[in-house]
Design an enzyme around this catalytic site. Structure first.
Site, PDB file in Angstrom:
ATOM      1  N   LYS A  29      27.547 -15.742 -14.479  1.00 50.54           N
ATOM      2  CA  LYS A  29      27.938 -16.750 -13.488  1.00 50.54           C
ATOM      3  C   LYS A  29      26.990 -16.787 -12.296  1.00 50.54           C
ATOM      4  O   LYS A  29      26.698 -17.863 -11.775  1.00 50.54           O
ATOM      5  CB  LYS A  29      29.371 -16.519 -13.017  1.00 50.54           C
ATOM      6  CG  LYS A  29      29.598 -15.259 -12.194  1.00 50.54           C
ATOM      7  CD  LYS A  29      31.055 -15.121 -11.801  1.00 50.54           C
ATOM      8  CE  LYS A  29      31.307 -13.840 -11.026  1.00 50.54           C
ATOM      9  NZ  LYS A  29      30.644 -13.789  -9.736  1.00 50.54           N
ATOM     10  N   THR A  30      26.495 -15.624 -11.858  1.00 46.52           N
ATOM     11  CA  THR A  30      25.585 -15.613 -10.711  1.00 46.52           C
ATOM     12  C   THR A  30      24.293 -16.355 -11.046  1.00 46.52           C
ATOM     13  O   THR A  30      23.734 -17.069 -10.212  1.00 46.52           O
ATOM     14  CB  THR A  30      25.274 -14.167 -10.275  1.00 46.52           C
ATOM     15  OG1 THR A  30      26.500 -13.500  -9.985  1.00 46.52           O
ATOM     16  CG2 THR A  30      24.393 -14.142  -9.024  1.00 46.52           C
ATOM     17  N   ASP A 212      32.017 -19.181  -5.428  1.00 45.25           N
ATOM     18  CA  ASP A 212      32.117 -18.084  -6.395  1.00 45.25           C
ATOM     19  C   ASP A 212      33.532 -17.506  -6.376  1.00 45.25           C
ATOM     20  O   ASP A 212      34.193 -17.500  -5.339  1.00 45.25           O
ATOM     21  CB  ASP A 212      31.089 -17.014  -6.015  1.00 45.25           C
ATOM     22  CG  ASP A 212      30.960 -15.935  -7.075  1.00 45.25           C
ATOM     23  OD1 ASP A 212      31.305 -16.189  -8.238  1.00 45.25           O
ATOM     24  OD2 ASP A 212      30.511 -14.822  -6.734  1.00 45.25           O
ATOM     25  N   GLU A 213      33.988 -16.991  -7.529  1.00 46.17           N
ATOM     26  CA  GLU A 213      35.291 -16.312  -7.644  1.00 46.17           C
ATOM     27  C   GLU A 213      36.428 -17.175  -7.097  1.00 46.17           C
ATOM     28  O   GLU A 213      37.273 -16.713  -6.320  1.00 46.17           O
ATOM     29  CB  GLU A 213      35.265 -14.960  -6.903  1.00 46.17           C
ATOM     30  CG  GLU A 213      34.141 -14.021  -7.330  1.00 46.17           C
ATOM     31  CD  GLU A 213      34.398 -13.324  -8.656  1.00 46.17           C
ATOM     32  OE1 GLU A 213      35.278 -13.781  -9.416  1.00 46.17           O
ATOM     33  OE2 GLU A 213      33.706 -12.332  -8.938  1.00 46.17           O
ATOM     34  N   GLN A 243      40.669 -12.872 -14.521  1.00 42.76           N
ATOM     35  CA  GLN A 243      40.300 -11.789 -13.597  1.00 42.76           C
ATOM     36  C   GLN A 243      40.909 -11.991 -12.211  1.00 42.76           C
ATOM     37  O   GLN A 243      40.371 -11.514 -11.214  1.00 42.76           O
ATOM     38  CB  GLN A 243      38.775 -11.680 -13.495  1.00 42.76           C
ATOM     39  CG  GLN A 243      38.110 -11.278 -14.812  1.00 42.76           C
ATOM     40  CD  GLN A 243      36.626 -11.025 -14.640  1.00 42.76           C
ATOM     41  OE1 GLN A 243      36.207 -10.013 -14.078  1.00 42.76           O
ATOM     42  NE2 GLN A 243      35.817 -11.948 -15.128  1.00 42.76           N
ATOM     43  N   ARG A 601      34.474  -3.827 -17.814  1.00 46.67           N
ATOM     44  CA  ARG A 601      33.375  -3.234 -17.031  1.00 46.67           C
ATOM     45  C   ARG A 601      32.416  -2.479 -17.948  1.00 46.67           C
ATOM     46  O   ARG A 601      31.284  -2.189 -17.562  1.00 46.67           O
ATOM     47  CB  ARG A 601      33.903  -2.240 -15.983  1.00 46.67           C
ATOM     48  CG  ARG A 601      34.806  -2.779 -14.884  1.00 46.67           C
ATOM     49  CD  ARG A 601      34.300  -4.022 -14.234  1.00 46.67           C
ATOM     50  NE  ARG A 601      34.847  -5.194 -14.902  1.00 46.67           N
ATOM     51  CZ  ARG A 601      34.382  -6.429 -14.739  1.00 46.67           C
ATOM     52  NH1 ARG A 601      33.340  -6.645 -13.956  1.00 46.67           N
ATOM     53  NH2 ARG A 601      34.931  -7.453 -15.372  1.00 46.67           N
TER      54      ARG A 601
END
Length: 662
Positions: A29-30, A212-213, A243, A601
């Protein structure tokens, strides 16, 4: 744009209206956000100064900014705004302070400052009540609920008491010409909603937003972004409903649902290819999260091969878990010739680390605790630094408020409210205002004398600080304010001893640095400010050490090898919210998302542990494997007891009491 997959490329190139990018864990995503910034500037012709990318942490903002600058020339990125929500709010507030009814040099109070203010207003030393009140008021602000509405909605006397506190708290902040962290977003959000001139100004300035997020936004943040986006609605929101783990701090999944209602033309693009984990890890994560109802269907997949089997390791008790974990990690690292920094140990609650840290130290395994407190962030050190900051800059209002009330010297809330109101009218600092002739008519003689005595004390120290040895003067300051005595009044003996030792260590360090580098106390204060900033930068560095982290703090990180510990009923999922309330379906879903974050993770190996018994004081309480382990549907989970999700009422109560006791 080389290297983008089809979905990533579509997300980067879509600029015809509002866009929601559903970015699964490890899906890049970044990269999408930074490539889209480059595309907007180089291909669409949007000026960098008209673009804002907003995220939640300084670390994420810094990474995003560095990547964007790596894709473009310096001339192309001039004016580009990449920041946190709080930084964006502060930028708006600094520029629009008049419209917000604030002086240009308004103060920003941190959590410690506001703790002291709430303590004064409540007239109590009950830390639990103070923190609970802070938390409830923060949730109200994040939910756009003002003090009057909070009082009207109160259903119990406890809620009504906090609502009345909220009214006094906001009135005090206003008189101080100060804001807290929540206000940095709340005030701009309210201002943009009600002030057409300010709203149009920022809509024209920030013509394209990247968020973002987005699943972690609260109602206040959503309103702020919606006001800036305006009717043009040129934005890209990136997030993952699987998430969403921050409901406890006001974040709401309703914002994702609301996007589809507020923007019927919303383009939804799914990023489902995972670049982080093996197929086994992703399949287990997909099976786990499938137990939650879906806002948007998506399934993660990977080209990284099947990978190692996920290990489920039962432990006899928490001491056995810690010892075995240290040995397993040492063996695993030796076999794979790995680094310590390749490993993370993740857990639901901080209480799980005490025994674990002891075991790691015995095995000489280096580790770092995520979110560990810097020495200079300790309350007692910040108390002393408030005095030193005031010597360096008498216009530092937050330092003034902290210093003048710590320790208490007969200057209370009402006195500071009168001073704050006068300073706000004059546009002066609090320190400057108390010496003005016109202020004398506003306050009684006794209070004026107390304020000016303090001011004269600071002025004398400031004069001497430029001429006398730093260590000696700092020692004299501590004696003059009776700080050691005050610490023992405020804390139990053990706590006071620990805090006073920290102050002595700080004093000794300052004295030595002053002698070594030939610096006076004011120059050393500037050095401390720099060290504090460097501390924050060093937190972002990755030493060769095992990372210990709560699941909440691990979000956004990844590690080759992950140990997810304490996966037991009553820990993960947690049975209570601190008040013993039973799991609601909504809370169970969030706990499952927390487990999902932990699983995803891991890049190459994942080891999950649970204890059959866990210590509570001198007792061992029976534990049961988390229901989430069964939901992973692993090939080798036959050893798990059939009644994993089931507990007798007696066992359930016993386990719950144990966890709450911890």
């Amino acid at each position: 744009m080389s290297g983008l997959n089809a979905a990533q490329s579509e997300a980067v190139h879509y600029v015809d209206g509002p866009c929601l990018v559903l970015a699964g864990a490890g899906s890049g995503k970044t990269r999408v956000i930074t490539q889209k910034i480059a595309h907007l500037i180089t291909q669409i012709g949007v000026q960098a100064r008209n673009i804002a990318a907003v995220t939640f942490t300084n670390k994420a903002a810094k990474e995003m900014e560095e990547r964007a600058h790596g894709l473009l020339d310096a001339s192309q990125t001039k004016g580009l705004l990449v920041c946190t929500f709080h930084s964006l709010g502060m930028r708006i507030l600094r520029e629009e302070h008049k419209a917000a009814g604030l002086k240009q040099r308004f103060s920003i109070l941190d959590a410690t400052d506001t703790f002291g203010l709430v303590q004064q207003l409540l007239g109590t030393t009950d830390k639990n009540l103070i923190r609970k009140s802070q938390s409830v008021m923060s949730l109200w602000k994040n939910g756009l609920i003002d003090p009057d509405a909070a009082l009207a909605q109160a259903q119990t006397e406890d809620e009504a008491q906090i609502a009345r506190l909220y009214q006094s708290y906001q009135a005090t902040l206003k008189s101080y010409q100060a804001v807290d962290f929540d206000d940095l977003i709340l005030i701009p959000a309210q201002m943009l909603k009600t002030n057409a001139e300010v709203r149009e100004k920022w809509q024209n300035r920030l013509r394209y937003l990247l968020v973002d997020e987005v699943q972690d936004t609260n109602a206040c943040q959503y309103d702020l972004l919606k006001s800036i986006a305006g009717p043009r609605a040129m934005f890209t929101a990136v997030g993952d409903d699987d998430q969403a783990i921050y409901a406890w701090r006001g974040a709401t999944l309703e914002n994702l649902r609301q996007l589809t209602d507020d923007y019927p033309q919303l383009k939804v693009i799914k990023l489902e290819q995972n670049y982080r984990s093996t197929i086994r890890i992703l399949q287990a994560a997909n099976r786990l999260i499938a137990n939650n109802p879906k806002l948007f269907e998506k399934t993660l997949w990977s080209n990284h091969g099947m990978g190692e089997m996920i290990a489920i390791t039962p432990m006899n008790d928490d001491e056995h878990e810690a010892e075995q974990l240290a040995m397993m990690m040492s063996s695993h690292r030796f076999e794979r010739r790995a680094k310590y920094s390749d490993y993370a140990i993740l857990y639901r609650n901080n209480f799980q680390t005490r025994i674990l840290e002891q075991a790691l130290r015995r095995q000489k395994i280096p580790y770092i605790l995520s979110g560990g407190q810097s020495f200079f962030e300790r309350a007692e050190i910040k108390d002393i630094l408030a005095y030193l900051r005031l010597l360096h800059n008498s216009d530092d209002d937050p330092a003034f408020i902290r210093a003048v009330t710590t320790p208490k010297r007969g200057i209370g809330q009402k006195t500071l409210e009168v001073l704050g109101t006068y300073a706000g009218e004059r546009g002066n600092s609090l320190f400057e205002a108390m010496f003005e002739k016109a202020f004398e008519a506003r306050i009684n003689v006794g209070m004026l004398h107390a304020l000016r005595t303090f001011g004269t004390f600071i002025n004398n120290l400031e004069y001497r600080a430029q001429r006398e040895p730093a260590g000696e003067l700092l020692t004299e300051l501590l004696k003059a304010i009776n700080y050691e005595e005050w610490l023992y009044e405020q804390n139990d003996e053990r706590g006071a001893q620990s805090r006073w030792q920290n102050v002595l260590d700080f004093t000794s360090w300052m004295g030595e640095k002053g002698k070594e580098d030939g610096l006076n106390l004011i120059e050393l204060t500037q050095r401390v400010a720099l060290i504090t900033m460097l501390d924050r930068k060093n937190e972002e560095a990755k030493p060769d050490a095992v990372q210990l982290s709560t699941l909440h703090a691990a979000k956004g990180l990844e590690f080759p090898h992950v140990f997810l510990i304490g996966c037991e009923e009553s820990i993960l999922p947690s049975f209570g919210d601190g008040e013993g309330r039973e799991l609601t379906p909504e809370r169970l879903e969030e706990e499952r998302r927390l487990m999902y974050v932990g699983v995803t993770r891991a890049q190459r190996s994942l080891n999950i542990t649970y204890c059959k018994k866990r210590s509570k004081g001198r007792e061992l309480v029976t534990c049961f494997p988390s229901r989430f382990i069964k939901e992973l549907k692993l090939e080798d989970d036959d050893h798990l007891p059939d009644d994993t999700p089931k507990m007798s009422p007696k066992d359930r109560l016993s386990a719950l009491k144990s966890m709450l006791g911890k």
